[in-house]
Design a protein around this motif. Structure first.
Motif, PDB file in Angstrom:
ATOM      1  N   ARG A 124      81.417  56.467  68.089  1.00 43.52           N
ATOM      2  CA  ARG A 124      80.572  56.352  69.505  1.00 43.52           C
ATOM      3  C   ARG A 124      80.551  54.381  69.443  1.00 43.52           C
ATOM      4  NH1 ARG A 124      74.193  56.370  69.228  1.00 43.52           N
ATOM      5  NH2 ARG A 124      74.805  54.687  68.138  1.00 43.52           N
ATOM      6  N   ASP A 125      80.749  53.613  68.303  1.00 44.27           N
ATOM      7  CA  ASP A 125      80.666  52.642  68.468  1.00 44.27           C
ATOM      8  C   ASP A 125      81.827  52.235  68.349  1.00 44.27           C
ATOM      9  OD1 ASP A 125      78.098  52.180  67.900  1.00 44.27           O
ATOM     10  OD2 ASP A 125      78.098  52.468  65.525  1.00 44.27           O
ATOM     11  N   ARG A 126      83.175  52.039  68.213  1.00 48.63           N
ATOM     12  CA  ARG A 126      84.234  52.219  68.411  1.00 48.63           C
ATOM     13  C   ARG A 126      84.805  52.126  70.148  1.00 48.63           C
ATOM     14  NH1 ARG A 126      88.764  54.972  64.688  1.00 48.63           N
ATOM     15  NH2 ARG A 126      88.348  56.825  66.340  1.00 48.63           N
ATOM     16  N   TYR A 127      84.254  53.328  70.685  1.00 46.48           N
ATOM     17  CA  TYR A 127      84.314  53.996  72.277  1.00 46.48           C
ATOM     18  C   TYR A 127      83.374  52.559  73.038  1.00 46.48           C
ATOM     19  CZ  TYR A 127      86.961  57.663  70.875  1.00 46.48           C
ATOM     20  OH  TYR A 127      88.010  58.591  70.065  1.00 46.48           O
ATOM     21  N   LEU A 128      82.255  51.984  72.320  1.00 44.80           N
ATOM     22  CA  LEU A 128      81.632  51.349  72.795  1.00 44.80           C
ATOM     23  C   LEU A 128      81.985  49.906  72.638  1.00 44.80           C
ATOM     24  CD1 LEU A 128      78.050  52.459  72.763  1.00 44.80           C
ATOM     25  CD2 LEU A 128      79.346  52.647  74.361  1.00 44.80           C
ATOM     26  N   LYS A 129      82.384  49.607  71.932  1.00 48.94           N
ATOM     27  CA  LYS A 129      83.354  47.877  71.462  1.00 48.94           C
ATOM     28  C   LYS A 129      84.632  47.934  72.866  1.00 48.94           C
ATOM     29  CE  LYS A 129      84.697  44.797  68.182  1.00 48.94           C
ATOM     30  NZ  LYS A 129      85.206  45.399  66.470  1.00 48.94           N
ATOM     31  N   ALA A 130      85.491  48.727  72.073  1.00 46.41           N
ATOM     32  CA  ALA A 130      86.550  48.532  73.474  1.00 46.41           C
ATOM     33  C   ALA A 130      86.534  49.228  74.531  1.00 46.41           C
ATOM     34  CB  ALA A 130      87.496  50.547  73.148  1.00 46.41           C
ATOM     35  N   ALA A 131      85.036  49.915  75.308  1.00 41.97           N
ATOM     36  CA  ALA A 131      84.621  49.579  76.710  1.00 41.97           C
ATOM     37  C   ALA A 131      84.279  48.116  76.659  1.00 41.97           C
ATOM     38  CB  ALA A 131      83.798  51.056  77.113  1.00 41.97           C
ATOM     39  N   GLY A 132      83.504  47.878  76.364  1.00 44.23           N
ATOM     40  CA  GLY A 132      83.054  46.894  76.286  1.00 44.23           C
ATOM     41  C   GLY A 132      84.052  45.425  76.543  1.00 44.23           C
ATOM     42  N   LYS A 133      84.848  45.677  76.042  1.00 39.51           N
ATOM     43  CA  LYS A 133      86.107  44.811  75.889  1.00 39.51           C
ATOM     44  C   LYS A 133      87.105  45.274  76.810  1.00 39.51           C
ATOM     45  CE  LYS A 133      87.151  44.191  71.191  1.00 39.51           C
ATOM     46  NZ  LYS A 133      88.241  43.649  69.657  1.00 39.51           N
ATOM     47  N   VAL A 134      87.249  45.735  77.435  1.00 46.79           N
ATOM     48  CA  VAL A 134      87.995  46.541  78.838  1.00 46.79           C
ATOM     49  C   VAL A 134      86.690  45.487  80.222  1.00 46.79           C
ATOM     50  CG1 VAL A 134      88.001  47.905  80.631  1.00 46.79           C
ATOM     51  CG2 VAL A 134      88.898  48.044  78.322  1.00 46.79           C
ATOM     52  N   LEU A 135      85.542  45.819  80.161  1.00 48.80           N
ATOM     53  CA  LEU A 135      84.428  45.542  81.653  1.00 48.80           C
ATOM     54  C   LEU A 135      84.615  44.194  80.850  1.00 48.80           C
ATOM     55  CD1 LEU A 135      81.686  48.113  80.724  1.00 48.80           C
ATOM     56  CD2 LEU A 135      83.473  48.295  82.528  1.00 48.80           C
ATOM     57  N   SER A 136      84.519  43.762  80.092  1.00 45.82           N
ATOM     58  CA  SER A 136      84.874  42.205  79.525  1.00 45.82           C
ATOM     59  C   SER A 136      85.525  41.409  80.139  1.00 45.82           C
ATOM     60  CB  SER A 136      84.201  41.123  79.095  1.00 45.82           C
ATOM     61  OG  SER A 136      84.513  41.402  77.719  1.00 45.82           O
ATOM     62  N   GLY A 137      86.426  41.850  80.610  1.00 46.54           N
ATOM     63  CA  GLY A 137      88.438  41.739  81.026  1.00 46.54           C
ATOM     64  C   GLY A 137      88.832  41.047  79.687  1.00 46.54           C
ATOM     65  N   GLN A 138      88.588  41.303  78.525  1.00 44.36           N
ATOM     66  CA  GLN A 138      89.017  40.830  77.197  1.00 44.36           C
ATOM     67  C   GLN A 138      90.578  41.804  76.994  1.00 44.36           C
ATOM     68  OE1 GLN A 138      86.905  40.602  73.947  1.00 44.36           O
ATOM     69  NE2 GLN A 138      87.997  39.441  72.635  1.00 44.36           N
ATOM     70  N   THR A 139      91.273  40.872  77.163  1.00 38.72           N
ATOM     71  CA  THR A 139      92.684  42.094  77.165  1.00 38.72           C
ATOM     72  C   THR A 139      93.986  41.404  75.934  1.00 38.72           C
ATOM     73  OG1 THR A 139      94.317  40.238  78.167  1.00 38.72           O
ATOM     74  CG2 THR A 139      93.390  42.008  79.322  1.00 38.72           C
ATOM     75  N   VAL A 140      92.887  40.334  74.972  1.00 41.82           N
ATOM     76  CA  VAL A 140      93.750  40.300  73.565  1.00 41.82           C
ATOM     77  C   VAL A 140      92.518  40.549  73.149  1.00 41.82           C
ATOM     78  CG1 VAL A 140      94.996  38.603  72.444  1.00 41.82           C
ATOM     79  CG2 VAL A 140      94.901  38.157  74.920  1.00 41.82           C
ATOM     80  N   ASP A 141      92.698  40.623  71.573  1.00 38.01           N
ATOM     81  CA  ASP A 141      92.044  41.207  70.599  1.00 38.01           C
ATOM     82  C   ASP A 141      92.173  39.993  69.800  1.00 38.01           C
ATOM     83  OD1 ASP A 141      90.192  41.924  68.504  1.00 38.01           O
ATOM     84  OD2 ASP A 141      90.989  43.262  68.084  1.00 38.01           O
ATOM     85  N   SER A 142      90.976  38.642  69.336  1.00 38.22           N
ATOM     86  CA  SER A 142      91.181  37.685  69.507  1.00 38.22           C
ATOM     87  C   SER A 142      91.437  37.603  67.394  1.00 38.22           C
ATOM     88  CB  SER A 142      89.430  36.829  69.037  1.00 38.22           C
ATOM     89  OG  SER A 142      88.655  37.582  68.516  1.00 38.22           O
ATOM     90  N   ASP A 143      90.896  39.379  66.855  1.00 41.01           N
ATOM     91  CA  ASP A 143      91.340  39.131  65.411  1.00 41.01           C
ATOM     92  C   ASP A 143      92.178  39.795  64.260  1.00 41.01           C
ATOM     93  OD1 ASP A 143      88.545  38.242  65.125  1.00 41.01           O
ATOM     94  OD2 ASP A 143      87.311  40.492  65.123  1.00 41.01           O
ATOM     95  N   LYS A 144      93.299  40.362  65.770  1.00 47.12           N
ATOM     96  CA  LYS A 144      94.068  40.478  65.299  1.00 47.12           C
ATOM     97  C   LYS A 144      95.077  39.910  65.577  1.00 47.12           C
ATOM     98  CE  LYS A 144      96.928  44.920  66.836  1.00 47.12           C
ATOM     99  NZ  LYS A 144      97.401  45.843  67.557  1.00 47.12           N
ATOM    100  N   ALA A 145      94.966  39.325  66.999  1.00 45.00           N
ATOM    101  CA  ALA A 145      95.983  37.869  66.994  1.00 45.00           C
ATOM    102  C   ALA A 145      95.483  36.659  65.886  1.00 45.00           C
ATOM    103  CB  ALA A 145      95.436  37.176  68.555  1.00 45.00           C
TER     104      ALA A 145
END
Length: 334
Positions: free
Chosen positions: A268-289
């Motif tokens: 659930r936390d993982r899905y909420l984190k992904a949904a928050g990134k999509v809703l905030s407009g963040q398209t690039v994962d800073s940690d992964k980059a």
């Protein structure tokens, strides 16, 4: 005489008190009707009846259940009846009111083996033989095969004394050789069974080494298959084996690692984190980059280390075991 009659009368009276009459034996059988209202939903194909009414009290539960079963039996007896050799039967309706769920999927039809196809082509029928056979040597019935069977007793009696044939080694143990041959026959039979299952499933089974008895060449595919099986033939499955120059290492498929099960909260936390990134407009994962940037920065260092040490599949690869050291370029100190 009168005294005896009085004594008998007293004895009878005592007997009646000591052994009370069973009430269950005196009750007449209940009628084949129900005292309750018929509000059941019937599914006669599955011999079932469903009642959506609330459960009665504990005192009336047995009587209520008896009436429900009686209504189901009465409905079955109202169907069309016919008599067969076993007795009177009824024909159940083909339509079903409820589709009962299955725990497992429907079993698939088993593909026919090579021997089954062979029997069908020649119109042969499998004849069932009896489990026991009469053994004339012992005068008793014994199993046809398996433990303490007549066949094994016969083989044991024939192998008690072995005559060495011409050309055989007189010092060798013939019984060990016969046991080895028997194990080889069993292994071949298991191999045939596996081959039949593979062919029945629509596939083809490749041998480890092609048959070269008729003068055919092994070919490229045959060499690859031999090499692939040879790389996995050691105890470490090729992990600590020497590699020849230009030896291919991509013939064996890598095993996929099965991830550990994730709990409901973590998912659930993982899905909420992904949904928050999509809703905030963040398209690039800073940690992964950032991680990719560090890997690119260290790429030159890893490439230099790979050239010096060598990677799996490149020429100059030495032994990776700690015991033997490196096979190539190993200097002996004097």
């Amino acid at each position: 005489g009168g005294f005896g009659d009085k004594g008998k009368g007293k004895a009878k009276g005592k007997g009646k008190k000591a052994q009370p009459k069973d009430k269950a034996q005196g009750e007449p059988p209940k009628a084949a009707t129900a005292a309750r209202e018929d509000n059941l939903t019937y599914d006669l194909k599955h011999l079932a009846a469903y009642d959506i009414a609330p459960l009665p009290s504990a005192a009336e539960f047995l009587a209520y259940t008896r009436d429900s079963v009686q209504l189901l039996v009465n409905r079955l007896f109202s169907l069309e009846k016919k008599r067969i050799e076993e007795g009177m039967v009824v024909e159940l309706p083909s339509d079903e009111l409820f589709k009962l769920p299955r725990q497992k999927v429907l079993p698939k039809e088993k593909p026919k083996t090579r021997f089954q196809k062979f029997m069908e082509e020649r119109n042969m029928r499998k004849r069932k033989r009896s489990r026991l056979v009469f053994d004339e040597a012992s005068g008793d019935w014994k199993p046809r095969w398996g433990y303490k069977s007549a066949k094994k007793d016969k083989e044991r009696a024939e192998q008690a004394i072995y005559e060495v044939k011409k050309g055989e080694d007189p010092d060798a143990n013939p019984f060990d050789r016969m046991r080895t041959e028997k194990k080889l026959l069993i292994a071949r039979q298991k191999m045939r069974e596996v081959r039949n299952k593979v062919e029945a499933a629509g596939g083809k089974m490749r041998a480890s080494i092609p048959d070269l008895s008729d003068g055919r060449k092994r070919g490229k595919e045959g060499l690859k298959e031999v090499l692939r099986r040879a790389q996995l033939s050691s105890g470490s499955r090729g992990k600590f084996d020497h590699l020849a120059a230009n030896e291919a290492t991509n013939l064996n498929k890598k095993r996929q690692k099965v991830g550990a099960p994730v709990s409901g909260e973590k998912e659930r936390d993982r899905y909420l984190k992904a949904a928050g990134k999509v809703l905030s407009g963040q398209t690039v994962d800073s940690d992964k980059a950032a991680k990719i940037g560090r890997q690119q920065a260290q790429g030159t260092k890893l490439a230099r280390k790979a050239k010096v040490k060598g990677v799996k599949g490149t020429p100059g690869k030495g032994r990776r075991s700690k015991q033997g050291g490196r096979q190539r370029g190993h200097k002996i100190k004097k």
